[in-house]
Scaffold this motif. Structure first.
Motif, PDB file in Angstrom:
ATOM      1  N   GLN A 194       0.861  -1.201  -0.131  1.00  0.00           N
ATOM      2  CA  GLN A 194       0.113  -0.041  -0.044  1.00  0.00           C
ATOM      3  C   GLN A 194       0.917   1.326   0.070  1.00  0.00           C
ATOM      4  N   MET A 195       0.389   2.394  -0.670  1.00  0.00           N
ATOM      5  CA  MET A 195       1.147   3.507  -0.545  1.00  0.00           C
ATOM      6  C   MET A 195       0.526   4.556   0.198  1.00  0.00           C
ATOM      7  N   ILE A 196       0.937   5.419   0.903  1.00  0.00           N
ATOM      8  CA  ILE A 196       0.566   6.554   1.647  1.00  0.00           C
ATOM      9  C   ILE A 196       1.218   7.738   1.281  1.00  0.00           C
ATOM     10  N   VAL A 197       0.210   8.835   0.889  1.00  0.00           N
ATOM     11  CA  VAL A 197       0.772  10.159   0.302  1.00  0.00           C
ATOM     12  C   VAL A 197       1.234  10.921   1.719  1.00  0.00           C
ATOM     13  N   ALA A 198       2.298  11.331   1.813  1.00  0.00           N
ATOM     14  CA  ALA A 198       2.455  12.344   3.111  1.00  0.00           C
ATOM     15  C   ALA A 198       3.050  13.507   2.714  1.00  0.00           C
ATOM     16  N   PRO A 199       2.974  14.428   3.652  1.00  0.00           N
ATOM     17  CA  PRO A 199       3.648  15.803   3.566  1.00  0.00           C
ATOM     18  C   PRO A 199       5.223  15.721   3.847  1.00  0.00           C
ATOM     19  N   VAL A 200       6.309  16.515   3.353  1.00  0.00           N
ATOM     20  CA  VAL A 200       7.687  16.521   3.626  1.00  0.00           C
ATOM     21  C   VAL A 200       7.863  17.500   3.958  1.00  0.00           C
ATOM     22  N   LEU A 201       8.686  17.888   4.919  1.00  0.00           N
ATOM     23  CA  LEU A 201       9.603  19.132   5.361  1.00  0.00           C
ATOM     24  C   LEU A 201      10.946  18.926   5.332  1.00  0.00           C
ATOM     25  N   GLN A 202      11.756  19.897   4.577  1.00  0.00           N
ATOM     26  CA  GLN A 202      13.000  19.485   4.938  1.00  0.00           C
ATOM     27  C   GLN A 202      13.682  20.434   5.701  1.00  0.00           C
ATOM     28  N   ALA A 203      14.504  19.937   6.543  1.00  0.00           N
ATOM     29  CA  ALA A 203      15.147  20.674   7.643  1.00  0.00           C
ATOM     30  C   ALA A 203      16.231  21.507   7.331  1.00  0.00           C
ATOM     31  N   ARG A 204      16.728  22.500   8.166  1.00  0.00           N
ATOM     32  CA  ARG A 204      17.909  23.236   7.806  1.00  0.00           C
ATOM     33  C   ARG A 204      18.928  22.502   8.757  1.00  0.00           C
ATOM     34  N   PHE A 205      20.117  22.501   8.650  1.00  0.00           N
ATOM     35  CA  PHE A 205      21.132  22.127   9.352  1.00  0.00           C
ATOM     36  C   PHE A 205      22.155  22.986  10.099  1.00  0.00           C
ATOM     37  N   GLU A 206      22.459  22.959  11.209  1.00  0.00           N
ATOM     38  CA  GLU A 206      23.429  24.037  11.799  1.00  0.00           C
ATOM     39  C   GLU A 206      24.300  23.130  12.840  1.00  0.00           C
ATOM     40  N   LEU A 207      25.955  23.153  12.704  1.00  0.00           N
ATOM     41  CA  LEU A 207      26.500  22.585  13.570  1.00  0.00           C
ATOM     42  C   LEU A 207      26.804  23.654  14.840  1.00  0.00           C
ATOM     43  N   VAL A 208      26.708  23.193  15.938  1.00  0.00           N
ATOM     44  CA  VAL A 208      26.799  23.839  17.214  1.00  0.00           C
ATOM     45  C   VAL A 208      28.035  23.217  18.142  1.00  0.00           C
ATOM     46  N   GLY A 209      28.366  23.908  19.240  1.00  0.00           N
ATOM     47  CA  GLY A 209      29.572  23.565  19.926  1.00  0.00           C
ATOM     48  C   GLY A 209      28.872  22.670  21.038  1.00  0.00           C
ATOM     49  N   SER A 210      27.723  22.933  21.454  1.00  0.00           N
ATOM     50  CA  SER A 210      26.993  22.089  22.529  1.00  0.00           C
ATOM     51  C   SER A 210      25.437  21.983  22.137  1.00  0.00           C
ATOM     52  N   LEU A 211      24.698  21.056  22.779  1.00  0.00           N
ATOM     53  CA  LEU A 211      23.400  21.025  22.659  1.00  0.00           C
ATOM     54  C   LEU A 211      22.613  21.315  24.072  1.00  0.00           C
ATOM     55  N   ASP A 212      21.457  21.742  23.890  1.00  0.00           N
ATOM     56  CA  ASP A 212      20.923  21.902  25.156  1.00  0.00           C
ATOM     57  C   ASP A 212      20.418  20.746  26.078  1.00  0.00           C
ATOM     58  N   GLU A 213      20.323  20.685  27.352  1.00  0.00           N
ATOM     59  CA  GLU A 213      20.301  19.564  28.090  1.00  0.00           C
ATOM     60  C   GLU A 213      18.801  19.200  28.315  1.00  0.00           C
ATOM     61  N   THR A 214      18.574  17.830  28.475  1.00  0.00           N
ATOM     62  CA  THR A 214      17.033  17.154  28.773  1.00  0.00           C
ATOM     63  C   THR A 214      17.101  16.378  29.881  1.00  0.00           C
ATOM     64  N   ASP A 215      15.967  16.092  30.349  1.00  0.00           N
ATOM     65  CA  ASP A 215      15.868  15.025  31.407  1.00  0.00           C
ATOM     66  C   ASP A 215      16.497  13.616  31.056  1.00  0.00           C
ATOM     67  N   ARG A 216      16.362  13.362  29.886  1.00  0.00           N
ATOM     68  CA  ARG A 216      16.510  12.184  29.110  1.00  0.00           C
ATOM     69  C   ARG A 216      18.050  12.373  28.967  1.00  0.00           C
ATOM     70  N   GLY A 217      18.582  13.324  28.280  1.00  0.00           N
ATOM     71  CA  GLY A 217      19.977  13.136  28.289  1.00  0.00           C
ATOM     72  C   GLY A 217      20.366  12.386  27.280  1.00  0.00           C
ATOM     73  N   ALA A 218      21.455  11.366  27.063  1.00  0.00           N
ATOM     74  CA  ALA A 218      21.925  10.648  26.156  1.00  0.00           C
ATOM     75  C   ALA A 218      21.490   9.188  26.445  1.00  0.00           C
ATOM     76  N   GLY A 219      20.358   8.959  27.230  1.00  0.00           N
ATOM     77  CA  GLY A 219      19.875   7.714  27.424  1.00  0.00           C
ATOM     78  C   GLY A 219      19.113   7.269  26.172  1.00  0.00           C
ATOM     79  N   GLY A 220      19.428   6.060  25.812  1.00  0.00           N
ATOM     80  CA  GLY A 220      18.620   5.415  24.578  1.00  0.00           C
ATOM     81  C   GLY A 220      18.372   3.957  24.845  1.00  0.00           C
ATOM     82  N   PHE A 221      17.726   3.314  23.854  1.00  0.00           N
ATOM     83  CA  PHE A 221      17.591   2.109  23.773  1.00  0.00           C
ATOM     84  C   PHE A 221      16.928   1.498  24.905  1.00  0.00           C
ATOM     85  N   GLY A 222      15.774   1.819  25.356  1.00  0.00           N
ATOM     86  CA  GLY A 222      15.209   1.190  26.519  1.00  0.00           C
ATOM     87  C   GLY A 222      15.633   2.240  27.868  1.00  0.00           C
TER      88      GLY A 222
END
Length: 157
Positions: free
Chosen positions: A124-152
């Protein structure tokens, strides 16, 4: 309701035009069914897919997707449950600037050979809208409660 985007289709040489264009089988369907459109020499026998084998299945179509949209190709749930038939790159993405033949990569995850017949609804085929992001390299990222935790990290798993 917003105006639906218009997808334009063209037949591949030798395609069986009697199979028609993709179609929504119910009024609430999110996906339009795609049919197997085999070369004339393969139509009678179909394609037999052995367990764990993959094949590129033709639809007999080429399409033009409006800019700002994509088409996602997804498995059909009945084929997955009953036979183990799926798509290894789910969802497959077709970009708006692609104009080649529309083929479906199918894999048999089941335990028995599976016959893919001419005219079968294969995906089956789904038609979906697409947004193209802009990319920017930064020195650090904002902090979140999750942080770097991943995979469970947020629960069981």
């Amino acid at each position: 309701m917003t105006c639906a985007p218009l997808l334009k289709f063209a037949w591949v040489d030798g395609a069986d035009r009697a199979l028609g264009l993709p179609s929504y089988e119910t009024t609430g369907a999110a996906g339009a069914d795609l049919r197997v459109n085999l070369d004339p020499t393969d139509r009678a026998a179909g394609i037999t897919l052995a367990p764990m084998a993959r094949a590129l299945i033709p639809t007999g179509l080429r399409l033009a997707i409006p800019e700002g949209f994509e088409v996602q190709i997804r498995p059909r749930s009945g084929l997955a449950l009953k036979h183990g038939i799926s798509l290894p790159n789910t969802p497959g993405t077709i970009d708006s600037d692609y104009r080649g033949p529309l083929g479906i990569i199918v894999i048999n995850l089941g335990e028995a050979d599976f016959l893919i017949a001419h005219g079968d609804r294969i995906a089956q085929m789904i038609v979906a809208p697409v947004l193209q992001a802009r990319f920017e390299l930064v020195g650090s990222l904002d902090e979140t409660d999750r942080g770097a935790g991943g995979f469970g990290s947020t629960g069981r798993g």
